[in-house]
Design a protein around this motif. Structure first.
Motif, short mmCIF file in Angstrom:
data_model
loop_
_atom_site.label_atom_id
_atom_site.label_comp_id
_atom_site.label_asym_id
_atom_site.label_seq_id
_atom_site.Cartn_x
_atom_site.Cartn_y
_atom_site.Cartn_z
N ALA A 140 1.07 -0.87 0.08
CA ALA A 140 0.50 0.26 -0.07
C ALA A 140 0.88 1.14 0.53
O ALA A 140 0.36 2.14 -0.27
CB ALA A 140 -0.82 0.03 1.31
N ARG A 141 2.19 0.86 0.23
CA ARG A 141 3.10 2.37 0.50
C ARG A 141 3.26 2.53 -0.73
O ARG A 141 4.72 3.30 -0.73
CB ARG A 141 3.97 1.73 1.73
N GLY A 142 3.10 1.15 -2.11
CA GLY A 142 4.25 1.53 -3.24
C GLY A 142 5.78 0.16 -3.02
O GLY A 142 6.18 1.51 -4.18
N GLN A 143 5.74 0.28 -2.00
CA GLN A 143 6.84 -0.58 -2.26
C GLN A 143 7.40 -1.85 -2.76
O GLN A 143 5.81 -2.56 -2.91
CB GLN A 143 7.30 -1.26 -0.56
N LEU A 144 7.49 -1.87 -3.67
CA LEU A 144 7.85 -3.44 -4.96
C LEU A 144 8.56 -4.32 -3.47
O LEU A 144 9.75 -4.18 -2.46
CB LEU A 144 8.25 -3.46 -5.41
N TRP A 145 7.51 -6.12 -3.71
CA TRP A 145 8.28 -7.27 -2.28
C TRP A 145 7.92 -8.63 -3.78
O TRP A 145 7.33 -8.37 -4.36
CB TRP A 145 7.34 -7.27 -1.68
N ASP A 146 9.51 -9.28 -3.52
CA ASP A 146 8.90 -10.62 -4.31
C ASP A 146 8.92 -11.80 -3.05
O ASP A 146 9.51 -11.72 -2.12
CB ASP A 146 9.59 -10.59 -5.27
N LEU A 147 8.92 -12.95 -4.21
CA LEU A 147 8.00 -14.06 -3.39
C LEU A 147 9.56 -15.08 -4.27
O LEU A 147 9.10 -15.04 -4.94
CB LEU A 147 7.53 -14.70 -3.07
N GLU A 148 10.86 -15.59 -3.72
CA GLU A 148 10.97 -16.08 -4.16
C GLU A 148 11.85 -17.83 -3.98
O GLU A 148 11.41 -18.21 -2.53
CB GLU A 148 12.08 -15.95 -5.22
N HIS A 149 12.01 -19.33 -4.81
CA HIS A 149 12.03 -20.23 -4.10
C HIS A 149 13.84 -20.17 -4.05
O HIS A 149 14.18 -19.98 -4.67
CB HIS A 149 12.40 -21.42 -5.32
N GLY A 150 13.81 -20.77 -2.27
CA GLY A 150 15.38 -21.21 -2.47
C GLY A 150 15.86 -22.93 -2.82
O GLY A 150 14.97 -23.03 -3.91
N PRO A 151 17.27 -22.96 -3.18
CA PRO A 151 17.24 -24.21 -3.22
C PRO A 151 16.72 -25.23 -1.94
O PRO A 151 15.58 -25.42 -1.41
CB PRO A 151 18.52 -24.55 -2.91
N MET A 152 17.60 -25.99 -1.31
CA MET A 152 17.65 -26.93 -0.68
C MET A 152 17.39 -26.03 0.98
O MET A 152 18.12 -26.61 1.50
CB MET A 152 18.44 -27.98 -0.15
N GLY A 153 16.31 -25.75 1.20
CA GLY A 153 15.98 -24.21 2.13
C GLY A 153 16.28 -22.66 1.39
O GLY A 153 16.52 -22.51 0.11
N GLY A 154 16.06 -21.91 2.46
CA GLY A 154 15.80 -21.33 1.85
C GLY A 154 15.31 -19.83 0.93
O GLY A 154 15.70 -18.80 0.73
N ASP A 155 14.19 -21.05 0.83
CA ASP A 155 13.07 -19.73 0.16
C ASP A 155 12.79 -17.93 0.93
O ASP A 155 12.81 -17.61 2.50
CB ASP A 155 11.64 -19.85 0.52
N GLU A 156 12.84 -17.53 0.59
CA GLU A 156 13.07 -15.73 1.32
C GLU A 156 11.72 -14.74 0.27
O GLU A 156 11.70 -14.76 -0.33
CB GLU A 156 14.05 -15.56 0.79
N LEU A 157 11.18 -14.34 1.16
CA LEU A 157 10.02 -12.98 1.21
C LEU A 157 11.54 -11.77 0.75
O LEU A 157 12.36 -11.11 2.12
CB LEU A 157 9.42 -12.95 1.97
#
Length: 377
Positions: free
Chosen positions: A234-251
């Motif tokens: 809502a503040r106009g900031q961009l976010w991504d959600l991505e897959h890590g390898p064996m562990g490490g998914d991140e926002l």
């Protein structure tokens, strides 16, 4: 048919819910909770991948093998003609779909899909077309306006998610590193990047690496792996959600010119067990708002805005394969915290909020259901 689902944890969900954090960057994992919503089944689709609502309350839904469906509020589903040929297999096929900022007057929609190249190579492309809804629904004037460069072998990590800037002037696009690792750090290609483009698919003016020319001028941020979610808050900031390898998914909070570390660092390790230095060892690189080990295997995500679910306004809702449901996160500045997990008993690929404030999800399955989630009361 409306039916209330009871809590049903898959083995993967039990594993994900029971493991604790291993570093400050990792998730403060919430317990899986009883469902606070009722569920209505609205239709079934073959390997659905993405969904976008139109102003009249209908929705466009892509099916990975190459079909584009028009779902209507009366629950009828119609095939849309004029779709492109897609290179289907592995993680590839039809991808995202978004109505243009001026859809109400232009009828323009944006689409992503995987296109075959020479010598067993392939890459994601971005196209736009006019969606004609008079008579039989169809795409008219479809044209490709952007391509992953270079095309490479393999069928993984295309990413190809679309987000429009809050001022509607620019198109942001996620481009995965195609399981090739090092391209994510190379500013002469557009793999492993978040891109900022004009609405015609050209490099947007003012990009951080514009002076490099070529595809480098498209780049907004780099050092990404496989980005399956891309949203503005809502503040106009961009976010991504991505897959890590064996562990490490991140926002991640995505900022211009920043390096997000892949494959130099991760909060997971390689699938052969070879360790990767952790994000915290490189404070010069952008740090995730939250990471997960073990993984949540995310699909898409949204920032919820509304009052139908009290207390959720401004929070993140994540579609997850590994827990077979939804995660809910709160945001505090540059960091995120898990608030709850809700098991739906099936891999969830897509999540959207409707104009009615309800939440809509698509299951990741050969016969994936479209489900509407509404408060109990």
């Amino acid at each position: 048919m409306i039916r209330k689902l009871s809590l049903a944890l898959s083995p993967l969900a039990l594993v994900a819910a029971s493991c604790g954090q291993s570093s400050p960057a990792h998730s403060q994992q919430a317990e899986t909770e009883q469902l606070p919503f009722r569920i209505t089944e609205l239709g079934t689709f073959a390997e659905p991948w993405a969904m976008a609502f139109l102003p009249d309350g209908s929705a466009l839904i892509t099916e990975k093998a190459g079909k584009l469906k028009l779902w209507k509020a009366d629950r009828t589903v119609v095939d849309i003609a004029g779709v492109p040929a897609v290179d289907y297999g592995g993680q590839g096929g039809f991808g995202d779909v978004k109505p243009a900022p001026d859809f109400a007057t232009s009828g323009t929609v944006y689409l992503t899909w995987v296109e075959a190249g020479l010598h067993d190579t392939r890459g994601a492309v971005l196209g736009k077309a006019r969606l004609a809804l008079d008579g039989s629904p169809r795409l008219e004037g479809l044209q490709v306006i952007w391509k992953q460069t270079p095309k490479v072998t393999g069928r993984g990590h295309f990413s190809h998610r679309i987000a429009f800037s809050p001022d509607w002037r620019y198109l942001f696009l996620s481009s995965g590193e195609r399981q090739k690792f090092t391209p994510a750090q190379d500013l002469t290609n557009n793999l492993g990047k978040v891109l900022r483009l004009t609405l015609d698919g050209k490099p947007a003016p003012g990009n951080p690496f514009a002076a490099k020319g070529g595809v480098g001028a498209e780049i907004w941020s780099y050092g990404h792996r496989n980005l399956l979610g891309l949203q503005f808050d809502a503040r106009g900031q961009l976010w991504d959600l991505e897959h890590g390898p064996m562990g490490g998914d991140e926002l991640n909070h995505v900022e211009p010119g920043r390096n997000y570390g892949w494959p130099l660092v991760s909060d997971g390790d390689h699938y052969d067990g070879k360790p990767i230095p952790r994000n915290a060892t490189r404070p010069d690189l952008a740090q995730p708002a939250i990471s997960w080990n073990p993984v949540i295997a995310p699909g898409d995500f949204i920032f919820y805005h509304g009052d139908r679910f009290p207390g959720w306004n401004g929070q993140v809702l994540i579609a997850s394969f590994a827990i077979g449901g939804i995660l809910r996160l709160s945001i505090d500045g540059e960091k995120a915290k898990e608030e709850a997990r809700y098991s739906l008993g099936q891999r969830i690929r897509e999540i959207r909020q409707g104009a009615d404030g309800a939440i809509y999800v698509l299951e990741d399955a050969p016969e994936g259901r479209l489900l509407k989630l509404e408060p109990m009361a």
